[in-house]
Design a protein around this motif. Sequence first.
Motif, mmCIF file in Angstrom:
data_model
loop_
_atom_site.group_PDB
_atom_site.id
_atom_site.type_symbol
_atom_site.label_atom_id
_atom_site.label_comp_id
_atom_site.label_asym_id
_atom_site.label_seq_id
_atom_site.Cartn_x
_atom_site.Cartn_y
_atom_site.Cartn_z
ATOM 1 N N GLU A 361 0.566 -1.129 -0.169
ATOM 2 C CA GLU A 361 -0.248 -0.142 0.050
ATOM 3 C C GLU A 361 1.061 1.439 0.162
ATOM 4 O OE1 GLU A 361 -2.689 0.118 3.913
ATOM 5 O OE2 GLU A 361 -0.690 0.003 4.575
ATOM 6 N N THR A 362 0.296 2.320 -0.445
ATOM 7 C CA THR A 362 0.963 3.657 0.194
ATOM 8 C C THR A 362 0.876 4.759 0.654
ATOM 9 O OG1 THR A 362 -0.493 4.935 -1.676
ATOM 10 C CG2 THR A 362 1.400 4.181 -2.435
ATOM 11 N N TYR A 363 1.676 5.074 1.847
ATOM 12 C CA TYR A 363 1.114 5.747 2.830
ATOM 13 C C TYR A 363 1.943 7.124 2.330
ATOM 14 C CZ TYR A 363 6.415 5.544 4.693
ATOM 15 O OH TYR A 363 7.629 5.489 5.115
ATOM 16 N N SER A 365 4.579 9.709 4.634
ATOM 17 C CA SER A 365 5.175 10.015 5.425
ATOM 18 C C SER A 365 5.419 11.198 6.028
ATOM 19 C CB SER A 365 7.044 9.640 5.261
ATOM 20 O OG SER A 365 6.849 10.963 4.002
ATOM 21 N N GLU A 370 4.353 10.895 -0.369
ATOM 22 C CA GLU A 370 3.711 9.107 -0.876
ATOM 23 C C GLU A 370 4.536 8.169 -0.713
ATOM 24 O OE1 GLU A 370 0.947 8.739 -4.042
ATOM 25 O OE2 GLU A 370 -0.882 9.739 -2.594
ATOM 26 N N LYS A 375 1.304 -3.700 3.745
ATOM 27 C CA LYS A 375 0.421 -3.276 4.345
ATOM 28 C C LYS A 375 -0.532 -4.561 5.373
ATOM 29 C CE LYS A 375 -5.056 -3.476 3.668
ATOM 30 N NZ LYS A 375 -6.036 -3.369 2.501
#
Length: 587
Positions: A361-363, A365, A370, A375
């Motif tokens: 997944e992307t989060y 920071s 991104e 995940k």
Amino acid sequence: MIKKLFSFCLILFFSAFVFSQDYPFSLPSNMQATIHINSSSKEVFNNLLLGTNTHHFSTTKEKDLINKLKPITIRFPHGLWANWYDWRRDVSRLFGEESFEYEQGVNKTIKTKKPDLLANIKIFDTNNIKVGINGLTSLNATRKSQTGKGFDMMWTFNMSADGSDFNNGSPETIARYNDLISRGFEVKVVELGNENFYPGQRSSIIPNTEDYIARAKSMSAALKAKDPNIRVSVPLLRRGSWANPNWNIDVAEDLSYFDAVTVHTYVGSDPDDSNNSDEAYSTALTARKYLGNSIYDYAHKVAPNKPIWLTEWGVKSGGPNAVSVLGMADCYIFMSQNQDVFERANWFSVNGKLNSHYVWETYISPSGVERPRIKYPLEKTLFGSAYEIIRLALENTTLIESNVEVANLVDGVKAVNARVVTKDGKTSVFVVNLSNQDVPFHINLDGESYTDVVEHKAISFNKMDEERVMGINLDPLTLISQGNEGIILPKFSINIIELSNATLSISDIAQKQKIDIFPNPSKGVFNIKINTGEKAQYRIYSINGVEVQKGSFTSEKQVRFEDKQIGVYILQLQSEQGISNHKIVVK
């Protein structure tokens, strides 16, 4: 005019989409498959073919993932970063200059090159980002305390660390070896660099092929002086190269300084070439042929008798979809059918982004950028689910000779492929149906039709591009049938079919031979006695499938293990009565 053009473009797009879903092979309608099993011919499955590439060993979460996977083999470090690994700091950093000249092609044209991903290397160095040897050391110590043996390790050594004096005895290589031994690791197999056939993975210290060869010979000699049983490999090309078209010929001109050949084969999308992203479903479904060609047309042309260490490989057409995992599973069957060629294989990778077993997944920071990450809670991609099934089907088994009678997709690739295995007294058939048909599957055991009870489980797909995410603890297999009503392989499926009442049991052979093995467990000395007085051959394998002893005898034999060989082994005996396997324990 614009409307017409727009409509025409839509039609083209729709046509291309529909076409991309069409099954790419022409097969007979109402196709059937028959497997012919010869239970008198067996061999132990080499578990080292189930190896993987993993990374990140430091945090509790990362260690929990490694412990859950229980990897067959850990390769450290892996990928391009291994060529820049500074073991003293446990980071990747630049060795040599930021740019260098090398000789390109057969004409040796002088070209200038920077190391690949130099900017990333600088970031890792500047921020002191650790690769993870301390965490791996603690994981290995825990494994040893629990099982009596640490991880099977595939070490990749930096070819630039010893400097440009190729007559210096490779002191940094030996210092790293000593450090690994002091940490409690075994150092038995070593890759001499990662993909150094690419100029961008070399350095100003080893800019050319002859420099690589000189350092490889020095490192090999130094390591074997420490331990004559260490085995080393050199990386060979799996395809043509404009930069070094003669790399394979030059590196393998002298076969004496290496024991194996490292090959990295990716079928479908190629991580080494952004312009080569073959998404064709036909490519994935015939992956075994591409894998074979990458060996037979390249490494075996120059080093035909050297075993292959496939330390990076993958199959990917469009993503972790149905055709990708079908091709993946069929490649494992292919390797099991060619264990004289393939000695090791490491899927790339488990917890990296390429061919990952886990969902990413992307989060955002803390700096607002991104970034990608695995995940949590963990979820399996189809690669993860397929690997789980493959390991269930093949690990710690004995392979029984068989042949599938069925139509071909293309020359050299059958529409249905299978391996028959025995484990813990049970006989199963591991089957991959690459076709777009439900296929009746018949079993012929030693010349007689098997129509007794089976338990048939499978994972199957409706479409070639189908993807499926599962919770980490969910069983990817579904019960298809149980009983003796006949076997139907679902289209696009990976299957395990247990033959509930097949009596080709290894224990039956052992009973006919009246074999005694004593004492068992022992402190390293075993007596083998065949009460029928037959002549027999014996082979002893580690639990990972590595042969450690072999020989022949008549009636009785005493075998001995060296000190520090504590563990579980498989003793395979072969006589006129057949082949039997026996677990022996050195305590």
